[in-house]
Design a protein around this motif. Sequence first.
Motif, PDB file in Angstrom:
ATOM      1  N   ARG A 779      15.705   1.560  -0.279  1.00  0.00           N
ATOM      2  CA  ARG A 779      15.683   2.214   1.030  1.00  0.00           C
ATOM      3  C   ARG A 779      16.404   3.561   0.909  1.00  0.00           C
ATOM      4  O   ARG A 779      17.507   3.633   0.366  1.00  0.00           O
ATOM      5  CB  ARG A 779      16.353   1.342   2.082  1.00  0.00           C
ATOM      6  N   GLU A 780      15.748   4.595   1.451  1.00  0.00           N
ATOM      7  CA  GLU A 780      16.317   5.941   1.427  1.00  0.00           C
ATOM      8  C   GLU A 780      16.314   6.513   2.835  1.00  0.00           C
ATOM      9  O   GLU A 780      15.261   6.593   3.472  1.00  0.00           O
ATOM     10  CB  GLU A 780      15.528   6.838   0.476  1.00  0.00           C
ATOM     11  N   TYR A 781      17.507   6.891   3.309  1.00  0.00           N
ATOM     12  CA  TYR A 781      17.650   7.467   4.648  1.00  0.00           C
ATOM     13  C   TYR A 781      17.525   8.981   4.569  1.00  0.00           C
ATOM     14  O   TYR A 781      18.011   9.622   3.621  1.00  0.00           O
ATOM     15  CB  TYR A 781      19.009   7.089   5.243  1.00  0.00           C
ATOM     16  N   ARG A 791      20.893   6.376  -0.354  1.00  0.00           N
ATOM     17  CA  ARG A 791      19.891   5.565  -1.035  1.00  0.00           C
ATOM     18  C   ARG A 791      20.548   4.264  -1.495  1.00  0.00           C
ATOM     19  O   ARG A 791      21.666   4.273  -2.018  1.00  0.00           O
ATOM     20  CB  ARG A 791      19.323   6.314  -2.232  1.00  0.00           C
ATOM     21  N   THR A 792      19.853   3.164  -1.270  1.00  0.00           N
ATOM     22  CA  THR A 792      20.356   1.870  -1.719  1.00  0.00           C
ATOM     23  C   THR A 792      19.191   1.036  -2.224  1.00  0.00           C
ATOM     24  O   THR A 792      18.022   1.294  -1.876  1.00  0.00           O
ATOM     25  CB  THR A 792      21.088   1.136  -0.576  1.00  0.00           C
ATOM     26  N   GLN A 793      19.499   0.037  -3.052  1.00  0.00           N
ATOM     27  CA  GLN A 793      18.427  -0.773  -3.616  1.00  0.00           C
ATOM     28  C   GLN A 793      18.961  -2.121  -4.062  1.00  0.00           C
ATOM     29  O   GLN A 793      20.165  -2.311  -4.234  1.00  0.00           O
ATOM     30  CB  GLN A 793      17.790  -0.065  -4.813  1.00  0.00           C
ATOM     31  N   ILE A 794      18.016  -3.034  -4.235  1.00  0.00           N
ATOM     32  CA  ILE A 794      18.327  -4.346  -4.805  1.00  0.00           C
ATOM     33  C   ILE A 794      17.101  -4.828  -5.558  1.00  0.00           C
ATOM     34  O   ILE A 794      15.982  -4.802  -5.032  1.00  0.00           O
ATOM     35  CB  ILE A 794      18.778  -5.347  -3.711  1.00  0.00           C
ATOM     36  N   VAL A 795      17.300  -5.232  -6.817  1.00  0.00           N
ATOM     37  CA  VAL A 795      16.206  -5.667  -7.686  1.00  0.00           C
ATOM     38  C   VAL A 795      16.683  -6.862  -8.490  1.00  0.00           C
ATOM     39  O   VAL A 795      17.803  -6.837  -9.025  1.00  0.00           O
ATOM     40  CB  VAL A 795      15.766  -4.540  -8.649  1.00  0.00           C
ATOM     41  N   GLY A 796      15.845  -7.891  -8.606  1.00  0.00           N
ATOM     42  CA  GLY A 796      16.227  -9.001  -9.451  1.00  0.00           C
ATOM     43  C   GLY A 796      15.344 -10.220  -9.293  1.00  0.00           C
ATOM     44  O   GLY A 796      14.539 -10.322  -8.355  1.00  0.00           O
ATOM     45  N   PRO A 797      15.487 -11.198 -10.196  1.00  0.00           N
ATOM     46  CA  PRO A 797      14.695 -12.431 -10.139  1.00  0.00           C
ATOM     47  C   PRO A 797      15.271 -13.432  -9.149  1.00  0.00           C
ATOM     48  O   PRO A 797      16.480 -13.473  -8.914  1.00  0.00           O
ATOM     49  CB  PRO A 797      14.785 -12.954 -11.572  1.00  0.00           C
ATOM     50  N   GLU A 798      14.384 -14.264  -8.585  1.00  0.00           N
ATOM     51  CA  GLU A 798      14.780 -15.296  -7.626  1.00  0.00           C
ATOM     52  C   GLU A 798      14.038 -16.587  -7.947  1.00  0.00           C
ATOM     53  O   GLU A 798      12.925 -16.573  -8.488  1.00  0.00           O
ATOM     54  CB  GLU A 798      14.458 -14.880  -6.188  1.00  0.00           C
ATOM     55  N   ILE A 799      14.647 -17.711  -7.587  1.00  0.00           N
ATOM     56  CA  ILE A 799      14.005 -19.009  -7.735  1.00  0.00           C
ATOM     57  C   ILE A 799      14.469 -19.906  -6.602  1.00  0.00           C
ATOM     58  O   ILE A 799      15.610 -19.799  -6.139  1.00  0.00           O
ATOM     59  CB  ILE A 799      14.327 -19.656  -9.104  1.00  0.00           C
ATOM     60  N   PRO A 828      20.976  -7.183 -10.842  1.00  0.00           N
ATOM     61  CA  PRO A 828      21.791  -6.185 -11.566  1.00  0.00           C
ATOM     62  C   PRO A 828      21.817  -4.860 -10.802  1.00  0.00           C
ATOM     63  O   PRO A 828      20.803  -4.410 -10.273  1.00  0.00           O
ATOM     64  CB  PRO A 828      21.061  -6.040 -12.906  1.00  0.00           C
ATOM     65  N   GLY A 829      22.984  -4.255 -10.755  1.00  0.00           N
ATOM     66  CA  GLY A 829      23.118  -2.948 -10.127  1.00  0.00           C
ATOM     67  C   GLY A 829      22.771  -2.944  -8.655  1.00  0.00           C
ATOM     68  O   GLY A 829      22.286  -1.928  -8.133  1.00  0.00           O
ATOM     69  N   ALA A 830      23.008  -4.048  -7.967  1.00  0.00           N
ATOM     70  CA  ALA A 830      22.660  -4.135  -6.551  1.00  0.00           C
ATOM     71  C   ALA A 830      23.409  -3.093  -5.747  1.00  0.00           C
ATOM     72  O   ALA A 830      24.592  -2.816  -6.000  1.00  0.00           O
ATOM     73  CB  ALA A 830      22.975  -5.525  -6.030  1.00  0.00           C
ATOM     74  N   PHE A 831      22.732  -2.503  -4.798  1.00  0.00           N
ATOM     75  CA  PHE A 831      23.302  -1.497  -3.886  1.00  0.00           C
ATOM     76  C   PHE A 831      23.831  -0.283  -4.656  1.00  0.00           C
ATOM     77  O   PHE A 831      24.799   0.356  -4.250  1.00  0.00           O
ATOM     78  CB  PHE A 831      24.406  -2.116  -3.014  1.00  0.00           C
ATOM     79  N   ARG A 832      23.185  -0.026  -5.854  1.00  0.00           N
ATOM     80  CA  ARG A 832      23.521   1.124  -6.684  1.00  0.00           C
ATOM     81  C   ARG A 832      24.975   1.076  -7.147  1.00  0.00           C
ATOM     82  O   ARG A 832      25.650   2.100  -7.271  1.00  0.00           O
ATOM     83  CB  ARG A 832      23.220   2.424  -5.945  1.00  0.00           C
ATOM     84  N   GLN A 833      25.425  -0.148  -7.400  1.00  0.00           N
ATOM     85  CA  GLN A 833      26.750  -0.324  -7.976  1.00  0.00           C
ATOM     86  C   GLN A 833      26.604  -0.738  -9.429  1.00  0.00           C
ATOM     87  O   GLN A 833      25.523  -1.116  -9.888  1.00  0.00           O
ATOM     88  CB  GLN A 833      27.530  -1.389  -7.193  1.00  0.00           C
ATOM     89  N   ASP A 834      27.715  -0.702 -10.173  1.00  0.00           N
ATOM     90  CA  ASP A 834      27.665  -1.023 -11.593  1.00  0.00           C
ATOM     91  C   ASP A 834      27.648  -2.510 -11.863  1.00  0.00           C
ATOM     92  O   ASP A 834      27.192  -2.955 -12.911  1.00  0.00           O
ATOM     93  CB  ASP A 834      28.875  -0.388 -12.302  1.00  0.00           C
ATOM     94  N   SER A 835      28.100  -3.318 -10.943  1.00  0.00           N
ATOM     95  CA  SER A 835      28.220  -4.759 -11.172  1.00  0.00           C
ATOM     96  C   SER A 835      26.896  -5.478 -10.911  1.00  0.00           C
ATOM     97  O   SER A 835      25.982  -4.948 -10.288  1.00  0.00           O
ATOM     98  CB  SER A 835      29.306  -5.330 -10.265  1.00  0.00           C
TER      99      SER A 835
END
Length: 1018
Positions: A779-781, A791-799, A828-835
């Motif tokens: 999402r980009e405001y 800008r923020t984002q979240i990417v990853g696998p789910e089950i 990984p790197g959720a919300f554009r953070q390193d963790s």
Amino acid sequence: MPASRWWLRWAVLATCLLLTNGGCAFVTPRFPQNIQASFARDEMRKLTTESLELYYPAHLRAEALRMASRLEGCVASLHQQTWRKKQRDRVLVYLTSSNFNNAYVVPDYASTPQQMVMPSHLTLELFHLFNLGEVDVGDVACHEAVHYVQLQQTDGVWGFLNLVTGGLFQPNSYTESWFLEGLATYYEGRFDKDAGRPHSPIWRGWYDSVVQATGGRLNPGYLSPEQRALDPFGGNYITGMHFVEYLAERYGEARLWKLVDEQGDSLVPPLAVTLRFKRVYGRDIGSLFAEYTRTLREDLQVRERPASQRTWVKDGGYFSRLAAHTASGVTATVSVGRERYTRLTVLEPDGRVRFERPLVELLPFRRWVLGSATLVSGMSFSRDGAWLYLVMADLNAQGGYTARLWKVDARTGNVTRLWDDVAGMGGSITPDEAAYVYVRVEGDSANVVRLELETGQRTALTDFGASTSVGPPSVAPDGERVVFPLSGDAGWDLVLRESDGRLRWLTRDGRFNYSPRWLDDERLVFLREHEGRLQAHVLTVETREVVRITDAPHVVMDVHPVGTDEVVFLNRDGLNFTIDRAPVVAIVPKEDEGATARTDTSPGAEGTAPLALTAHPPPASPDAPLAPGVVAPDISTVLSGLDAPVEAPPDPGTELQIISDKPYSTLERFFIPELRAPYLLAATDPDDTDETYVMGALALAGQDRLGFHAYSLLLSFDSREDAPSISLAYGNATLSPWYIQVSGAHVRQNGRTDLQAAAFASRSFWTTPVTFGVLALRREYDATEQFPGLRTQIVGPEISASYFAGDATSYGSTQRGLGITMSAGVYPGAFRQDSTMGDVRLGLDGFTGGLPFTGRDNLRLTAVGRFLPGAPSRLLQVGGLNAGQLWYTNRTSQQTAPLPLQLQPGIAFSEYLRGYEDLEIRARDALIGSATYQYRVPIDYGWASTLWLFPSLFVRDVGFEAFGSLARTDNRANHAAVGASASLSLTFGQAVPVSLYYQYAYRFEQGLDHLHLVGFGL
């Protein structure tokens, strides 16, 4: 959001819903998983005839031709009934090799065309009770054809819109359910033979018992599928059929189809259905039903048990199956009641309960999934009475039906052994307990088979060909002879397989001769129609002499001998069954009393005489049982064609004119959208009357004919935005039972740009859905003078997976049950953070009956653990969610702290906490527990319409709940509430449940205390 935008959004949503009947464009599996998997597994073909497009497995070509021949005749007959004699599209039919014990028609709606789905066979004995054979599925197809042809009667505005858009919906799908199902059930017995429920003495007697119990004073709620007095068949089917039958007899069949035509030409189909009835019949639905029930009261003839029939067990449930051990009198039942979940009960000879056990196992890795009285057949005791055998229909891993033979310890109820792949319905154990004889169904043929219990070897005892329905067999005391019901064009008759394999008739009149059991070496007790009612009879095998031994008021089922001088059976009494007993003594017809009055030694058996003295030889008629001493010819000679091999289908000839028959093309009609719906909306913003906004969209969706590939496209624009929005989705079912779906979207809205992508694979294992995939959101405001942009984002696998097993009652909902839900995600790197952030959720639900002996209440205990390791401290929302739409609350919604925009990428992490609907509690982790006690007061009353304009209204029940909830968050804060609620459960029309509720909660936190909510849920 400004009020103008709320108004505009609702206007767009309403337009979208109107155009597409539930969504702008979407991808969803076209068929249930087990059916889709069969299409992926089998080599599929397409058969085109004058009125059908039939997709079928190549190895079931013979079955497909037989079913199509019957179906085409029924469709032609129905077309003659319709009001407008105009050309309609061919009937789209799918024949599946999956055993799903059902058949259905899907109406035309957005992205899915009208279609009929048919099995090649049925394996539940319940269909025999309906007078529908398990392998003659043409009878079932004709029932579905009524739905199909009725729904096709779409003209006027909606006929034009469906033509242009590819299909939005069909107005006749909004006719009341009782008319849809009642019409189809009425006609299933009016084609080319006396088949189906209209000709079933069980179906008729069942309804007669309800009419007598109510004195004929049925309110329109008895037309509802929600009416529990008619469990398990549904008021829309059983009352609907009888009401439609009355309308046809009183006003003529033509008006039924005139009503269909009026509905199909209507502008707003869900509204004013009752007024269309008034236009056709001169009376609205309520007045017509009142007229019908008046005739029920006028024609009511109260029937009572004869003196010779005594009640042994007063409450046998609303549906039951029964077996008895002849020598000892021990009796077993599988029954279900409105206040009792399904259970197996064994009764001592004096009626005391030896044991009761539930049939459904709760823990994961259970040995079987289903356990229901409607799924049982072939209950049979071993000779010594120590073991009970039965066949229970069950589900396979893909969700289709299979069947298992159970060996049950008759002393404790423990199921000690299972035999899989019975693939049919039950029968009886042999006297030496070495084998079990049952009905095996393959394709559209059924045969009696002997299963050796130690080796698993199966030996066919008959060799019937196609479309020959066989009922559960019974093995003689000598262990060699076998008797079984056989369905022909006339109906059900009894056939004896001699020890040398020769088959001969025992009856030959088709009077629903069914459920035979050996009374001794030479006599059978069985069910047979008499004066429209199913009664117990005795047949002497050598002479074929038949005598009636019961005069039950409405229905006798599952008659079993107890010794040689008494029988035990299920007797329909009002809204339930009782377990009754009667002597093996012939019932003397009143007109014969003077001629046959003899010595009677039965105490209290008025109007009866000893069996041997009153047995009359059957009349010498070609359609009657064979005369004494005459040996019946081999059955394959009498019924020509029954022994034809399945792989040699009859030449369709003039009966079925085949236009083409070719292999299925995988992308057939894939590039022709089933939905092509544009819309355009212009509006003026109240905040700026000089500015007009224009919004529009184009929705496209389509699938190939077998649902292997599906796609959707939604392109929309808003003149206030600088770019359009687009979303794409694709679904693939070629790997069924796995369904794979990928999607992506670019959404421009409210000063922000969202990019969304997802790829998921899902399937169910038995009844447990499992899903895994990858989710990506960005999402980009937009940058403004006050706001620099973000800008923020979240990417990853789910089950995720969800398991549930349980038992329920009609009045009390789930009485025992276990639910487990599990889900996990890594980002990984959720919300554009390193963790790297994780999301783990585990939920447990336990159900138990509440107060003893009520059956109308339950207690639910719930525990949820939600953990977001590596996430920002305030990402998880606990509370602040409503269970429905609110009309009133004494507290406005609030947050403990607002969620920063950086943590809002387009996905919410939240958990419901009852009693905290008004407060969002922010945390990273939470443990939540709750307890809810619920009590229901059944109402089951309805009206044919609501204010003459809206659909029917059914009041189901009033519910009361008391609850307590507790949440412990990672900041060591406790949040607890107790409260109570009251609700009124309603159903509008055929499928719109609404619950009106009031809830009070007290919170144990300073400044919160009392919360009042008034609202509704769907």
